[in-house]
Design a protein around this motif. Structure first.
Motif, PDB file in Angstrom:
ATOM      1  N   ARG A 107       0.966  -0.972  -0.084  1.00  0.00           N
ATOM      2  CA  ARG A 107      -0.119   0.410   0.159  1.00  0.00           C
ATOM      3  C   ARG A 107       1.040   1.530  -0.018  1.00  0.00           C
ATOM      4  O   ARG A 107       1.838   1.662   0.786  1.00  0.00           O
ATOM      5  N   LYS A 108       0.011   2.167  -0.377  1.00  0.00           N
ATOM      6  CA  LYS A 108       1.338   3.432  -1.135  1.00  0.00           C
ATOM      7  C   LYS A 108       1.358   4.035   0.147  1.00  0.00           C
ATOM      8  O   LYS A 108       2.345   4.286   0.547  1.00  0.00           O
ATOM      9  N   HIS A 109       0.211   3.962   1.763  1.00  0.00           N
ATOM     10  CA  HIS A 109       0.267   4.521   2.573  1.00  0.00           C
ATOM     11  C   HIS A 109       0.260   3.825   3.951  1.00  0.00           C
ATOM     12  O   HIS A 109      -1.040   2.595   3.497  1.00  0.00           O
ATOM     13  N   ASN A 110       0.896   3.402   4.850  1.00  0.00           N
ATOM     14  CA  ASN A 110       0.780   2.013   5.966  1.00  0.00           C
ATOM     15  C   ASN A 110      -0.004   3.083   6.718  1.00  0.00           C
ATOM     16  O   ASN A 110       0.042   4.285   7.473  1.00  0.00           O
ATOM     17  N   TYR A 111       0.132   2.036   7.973  1.00  0.00           N
ATOM     18  CA  TYR A 111      -0.065   1.891   9.329  1.00  0.00           C
ATOM     19  C   TYR A 111       0.914   2.406  10.188  1.00  0.00           C
ATOM     20  O   TYR A 111       1.199   2.559  10.952  1.00  0.00           O
ATOM     21  N   PHE A 112       1.896   1.333  10.048  1.00  0.00           N
ATOM     22  CA  PHE A 112       3.128   1.290  10.928  1.00  0.00           C
ATOM     23  C   PHE A 112       4.169   1.846   9.917  1.00  0.00           C
ATOM     24  O   PHE A 112       4.805   2.537   9.143  1.00  0.00           O
ATOM     25  N   ASP A 113       4.742   2.634  11.069  1.00  0.00           N
ATOM     26  CA  ASP A 113       5.473   3.368  10.789  1.00  0.00           C
ATOM     27  C   ASP A 113       6.894   2.265  11.590  1.00  0.00           C
ATOM     28  O   ASP A 113       7.078   1.553  11.791  1.00  0.00           O
ATOM     29  N   PRO A 114       7.759   1.250  10.170  1.00  0.00           N
ATOM     30  CA  PRO A 114       8.719   0.501  10.151  1.00  0.00           C
ATOM     31  C   PRO A 114       9.547   0.762  11.375  1.00  0.00           C
ATOM     32  O   PRO A 114       9.744  -0.413  12.054  1.00  0.00           O
ATOM     33  N   GLN A 115       9.849   2.242  12.242  1.00  0.00           N
ATOM     34  CA  GLN A 115      10.921   2.651  12.920  1.00  0.00           C
ATOM     35  C   GLN A 115       9.941   1.606  14.682  1.00  0.00           C
ATOM     36  O   GLN A 115      10.779   1.448  15.124  1.00  0.00           O
ATOM     37  N   GLN A 116       8.767   1.728  14.225  1.00  0.00           N
ATOM     38  CA  GLN A 116       7.905   1.197  15.650  1.00  0.00           C
ATOM     39  C   GLN A 116       7.654   0.054  15.424  1.00  0.00           C
ATOM     40  O   GLN A 116       6.876  -0.836  16.688  1.00  0.00           O
ATOM     41  N   VAL A 117       7.951  -1.247  13.931  1.00  0.00           N
ATOM     42  CA  VAL A 117       8.246  -1.675  14.554  1.00  0.00           C
ATOM     43  C   VAL A 117       8.608  -3.295  14.567  1.00  0.00           C
ATOM     44  O   VAL A 117       9.786  -3.499  15.033  1.00  0.00           O
ATOM     45  N   LYS A 118       7.722  -4.163  15.716  1.00  0.00           N
ATOM     46  CA  LYS A 118       8.422  -5.224  16.218  1.00  0.00           C
ATOM     47  C   LYS A 118       8.193  -6.507  15.954  1.00  0.00           C
ATOM     48  O   LYS A 118       6.869  -6.523  16.058  1.00  0.00           O
ATOM     49  N   ALA A 119       8.453  -7.087  14.727  1.00  0.00           N
ATOM     50  CA  ALA A 119       8.056  -8.574  14.299  1.00  0.00           C
ATOM     51  C   ALA A 119       8.301  -9.037  14.958  1.00  0.00           C
ATOM     52  O   ALA A 119       9.535  -9.733  15.957  1.00  0.00           O
ATOM     53  N   ALA A 120       7.392 -11.122  15.713  1.00  0.00           N
ATOM     54  CA  ALA A 120       7.825 -12.522  15.944  1.00  0.00           C
ATOM     55  C   ALA A 120       7.283 -13.291  14.536  1.00  0.00           C
ATOM     56  O   ALA A 120       6.492 -12.977  13.810  1.00  0.00           O
ATOM     57  N   ILE A 121       8.073 -14.377  14.521  1.00  0.00           N
ATOM     58  CA  ILE A 121       7.883 -15.271  13.600  1.00  0.00           C
ATOM     59  C   ILE A 121       7.990 -16.147  13.704  1.00  0.00           C
ATOM     60  O   ILE A 121       8.744 -16.661  14.935  1.00  0.00           O
ATOM     61  N   VAL A 122       6.470 -17.362  13.585  1.00  0.00           N
ATOM     62  CA  VAL A 122       6.297 -18.965  14.739  1.00  0.00           C
ATOM     63  C   VAL A 122       6.187 -19.644  13.518  1.00  0.00           C
ATOM     64  O   VAL A 122       5.789 -19.270  12.613  1.00  0.00           O
ATOM     65  N   THR A 123       7.367 -21.171  13.283  1.00  0.00           N
ATOM     66  CA  THR A 123       5.936 -21.985  12.595  1.00  0.00           C
ATOM     67  C   THR A 123       5.664 -23.777  13.420  1.00  0.00           C
ATOM     68  O   THR A 123       6.518 -23.549  14.396  1.00  0.00           O
ATOM     69  N   CYS A 124       4.520 -23.243  12.785  1.00  0.00           N
ATOM     70  CA  CYS A 124       4.135 -24.617  13.983  1.00  0.00           C
ATOM     71  C   CYS A 124       3.681 -25.882  13.089  1.00  0.00           C
ATOM     72  O   CYS A 124       3.572 -25.833  11.795  1.00  0.00           O
ATOM     73  N   GLY A 125       3.256 -26.870  13.490  1.00  0.00           N
ATOM     74  CA  GLY A 125       2.846 -28.424  12.814  1.00  0.00           C
ATOM     75  C   GLY A 125       3.720 -29.284  12.244  1.00  0.00           C
ATOM     76  O   GLY A 125       5.042 -28.590  12.550  1.00  0.00           O
ATOM     77  N   GLY A 126       3.408 -29.393  11.287  1.00  0.00           N
ATOM     78  CA  GLY A 126       4.706 -30.557  10.244  1.00  0.00           C
ATOM     79  C   GLY A 126       5.795 -29.745   9.763  1.00  0.00           C
ATOM     80  O   GLY A 126       5.290 -28.802   9.687  1.00  0.00           O
ATOM     81  N   LEU A 127       6.287 -30.136   9.589  1.00  0.00           N
ATOM     82  CA  LEU A 127       7.571 -29.856   8.391  1.00  0.00           C
ATOM     83  C   LEU A 127       7.236 -29.565   7.206  1.00  0.00           C
ATOM     84  O   LEU A 127       6.139 -30.431   6.935  1.00  0.00           O
ATOM     85  N   CYS A 128       7.158 -29.153   6.840  1.00  0.00           N
ATOM     86  CA  CYS A 128       7.236 -28.921   4.683  1.00  0.00           C
ATOM     87  C   CYS A 128       7.791 -27.465   4.134  1.00  0.00           C
ATOM     88  O   CYS A 128       8.773 -27.125   4.616  1.00  0.00           O
TER      89      CYS A 128
END
Ligand SMILES: Nc1ncnc2c1ncn2[C@@H]1O[C@H](COP(=O)(O)OP(=O)(O)OP(=O)(O)O)[C@@H](O)[C@H]1O
Ligand SMILES: O=P(O)(O)OC[C@H]1O[C@](O)(CO)[C@@H](O)[C@@H]1O
Length: 604
Positions: A228-249
């Motif tokens: 999107r051309k305009h975003n809700y989040f200021d990248p400097q304030q973003v803190k992200a978490a990534i998780v993988t669940c279940g069987g492998l793929c």
């Protein structure tokens, strides 16, 4: 075109010709360093850009004067001049077309329209996006307003603009937006033109084929994925978490890496955590902050660098930990179970009015997630499964009465078995959980295998692990045990069939040589193939675009080969899991190529 405008253009055109000529005549020295060349390139693109937006006459004049004393301006001037001339000619050409359109016959108008489209392409603009939208001060707000309106028939994806009460609507120009082709080394933003973004009212239709008595109105509309051309989040304030669940793929590492890369390099987010061993990692283990080195070359590896698990879902504990770490984005890679977890987390986040976007990236080799065309890793698993069928083929053909039996994963859906059978063209029987069958009797599977052995001396059978549920007349049952996520543990239908086929042969006086190949985890632990890697990249980047725009409670996926954001409710609907249907073309292809009959008694 108005008369006065035409005059002005003509005047400018004359001036540019003079301009180029002057540069040409005055130039004596060629450019002799790369640095100079680069500077000129940047300058040229700037001048071009300026010209389209405002009157450049004083600037051009200045450059002309400079050129009298500085010969190095020759190349720049030449390019600017010819660029300007081209643009002026195009403008005049377009204006001419407009006139003709108003007066001309339908045929002429169509031809002119086609030409006009070519012109538009030259300008690299897209006249399908109205100027009001392109120039809106907050294009995201426009989109959300439209989605929220009662008349909008696009399936609504929640957005934090609405979910989280705030004094002022956050609005950040996307760092991906850039006006020229120029880009710093090492990525960064600034590489997308206006027209590359997704704006209000863009959607993907659920039906690509419309049959008799159907209309497009019945087709569901999903929000189109993309930046999107305009975003809700200021990248400097973003803190992200990534998780993988279940069987492998296959492909999990590609998605992890690409989420990281897109957040880090394209948007400039600096805090990205990897959660260890699935949902329980949110509260049970230390959080690992990922850096560039952690994701280096992991796209080449099978499995997940984060680890995965079943069970351990604790909604409150997980959300408490998201708050504790100040998380604003959560990316969950998983199958149907994981998505039910995402939905529970989304509801909790919503009820606490937290500023967190939670996103699903659908993963399962079983390919049983509804709505989306396909889940990532599926094609790679099929490719591996084909190798097992190939081995079965070789074994079966080297014995007198040889049977090659292959058991493939697929708990409730037989997509891997079906597509591997279709791809190999070596199998004669394929049994999946979706279609009931008899083992015994004249029309049963065992008799069919026996008849084929009599006639051809070999038979290749492929069976999905969940096909035990579809046997009508055998004493085959599961132990009733469940895994940590509550999924039933399946007994080995392959081993059961192995014994039944050999015994049946014995009864008929035939010495069957049966080789049972059970590749189990081998088909899901390999690295993703090229097709899946591309798919993983698309999914990951678009998950990030959606979260940056404040969309939440959605999963990202392809529908009719176009990426879209699908509300979780749709994915998690009870009983919505994807299954093979008799009317599916792929199943029809299987019946056509294997020649297998229906294994049902008439009364079934
Ligand atoms: N109804 C549910 N509500 C909340 N969490 C769930 C639910 N069902 C499963 N989960 C959690 O989601 C995670 C993954 O679930 P599951 O083991 O069923 O794998 P999956 O996502 O379906 O993937 P796969 O296709 O590999 O089986 C587990 O941690 C599990 O506890
Ligand atoms: O042994 P695990 O890890 O529970 O995984 C087995 C299951 O995972 C899947 O690959 C995906 O759900 C199923 O086909 C299979 O039944």
């Amino acid at each position: 075109m108005q008369k006065t405008n035409k005059k002005t253009y003509k005047k400018q055109l004359d001036r540019q010709i003079t301009f180029v000529l002057l540069f040409y005549l005055k130039s004596k020295k060629p450019i002799n360093s790369n640095k100079q060349k680069q500077d000129y390139q940047i300058q040229i693109s700037r001048y071009h850009h300026r010209f389209f937006k405002k009157d450049l006459e004083p600037q051009i004049k200045m450059d002309l004067q400079k050129s009298l004393t500085d010969n190095k301006f020759f190349v720049a001037g030449l390019a600017i001049g010819s660029g300007l001339i081209t643009s002026l000619l195009l403008k005049q050409f377009n204006a001419g077309e407009e006139k003709v359109e108003r007066k001309g016959s339908l045929k002429t108008v169509k031809r002119k329209e086609a030409k006009k489209q070519r012109t538009v392409f030259l300008h690299q603009t897209d006249n399908t996006i109205p100027k009001e939208i392109l120039n809106a001060s907050n294009t995201l707000m426009e989109e959300v307003k439209n989605l929220e309106s009662r008349t909008c028939n696009i399936l609504k994806v929640p957005n934090l603009i609405i979910e989280v009460p705030q004094d002022e609507i956050p609005c950040y120009l996307s760092p991906l937006y850039g006006e020229s082709n120029y880009r710093e080394v090492f990525g960064g933003g600034g590489f997308l033109p206006d027209t590359a973004f997704v704006y209000t009212g863009s959607y993907v239709l659920s039906d690509a084929v419309i049959g008799k008595n159907q209309s497009l109105d019945q087709s569901k509309r999903y929000v189109r994925a993309g930046p999107r051309k305009h975003n809700y989040f200021d990248p400097q304030q973003v803190k992200a978490a990534i998780v993988t669940c279940g069987g492998l793929c296959p492909g999990l590492n590609v998605v992890i890496r690409e989420i990281f890369m897109c957040l880090y390099f394209n948007y400039g987010v600096r805090t990205i955590y990897g959660i260890k061993y699935g949902y329980k990692g949110f509260y049970q283990y230390d959080w690992q902050e990922l850096n560039v080195k952690d994701v280096k070359e992991i796209q080449r590896l099978g499995g997940t660098i984060l680890g995965s698990s079943r069970g351990g879902f604790d909604k409150d504990n997980i959300v408490d930990n998201l708050v504790k770490h100040g998380i604003t984005h959560v990316y969950c890679l998983g199958g149907d179970g994981t998505h039910r977890g995402i939905q529970a987390l989304f509801n909790e986040i919503r009820s606490r009015k937290l500023n967190i976007s939670i996103v699903g990236i659908p993963k399962t080799i079983d390919n049983d997630i509804p709505i989306i065309d396909k889940s990532f890793g599926f094609e790679t698993s099929v490719e591996e499964a084909v190798k097992a069928i190939q081995s079965a083929h070789v074994e079966a053909h080297c014995a007198e009465y040889g049977v090659g039996l292959v058991r493939l994963m697929g708990r409730y859906a037989g997509f891997i078995a079906m597509e591997a059978t279709n791809a190999s063209r070596d199998a004669h029987v394929c049994l999946v959980p979706e279609f009931k069958f008899n083992l015994y009797g004249e029309q049963g599977v065992l008799e069919y295998v026996y008849q084929r052995l009599l006639a051809k001396r070999n038979c290749i059978v492929v069976v999905a692990e969940g096909a035990g549920e579809a046997v009508l007349d055998a004493q085959f049952s599961n132990s009733g045990e469940k895994d940590a996520s509550g999924n039933t543990k399946l007994s080995d239908i392959g081993a059961f069939l192995q014994k039944e086929i050999v015994d049946y042969g014995k009864k008929k006086g035939m010495e069957v040589t049966l080789k049972y190949i059970n590749p189990t985890y081998m088909i899901r632990t390999v690295p993703a193939n090229a097709l899946d890697r591309k798919m993983c990249t698309q999914l990951a980047q678009n998950a990030v675009h959606g979260a940056m725009a404040g969309f939440t409670g959605f999963t990202v996926g392809h529908v009719n080969n176009r990426l879209c954001y699908i509300p979780l409710d749709e994915i998690c609907k009870e009983g919505s899991g994807r299954r093979i249907k008799a009317e599916d073309r792929a199943w029809q292809r299987l019946l056509a190529s294997t020649g297998q009959p229906s294994f049902l008694k008439k009364e079934n």
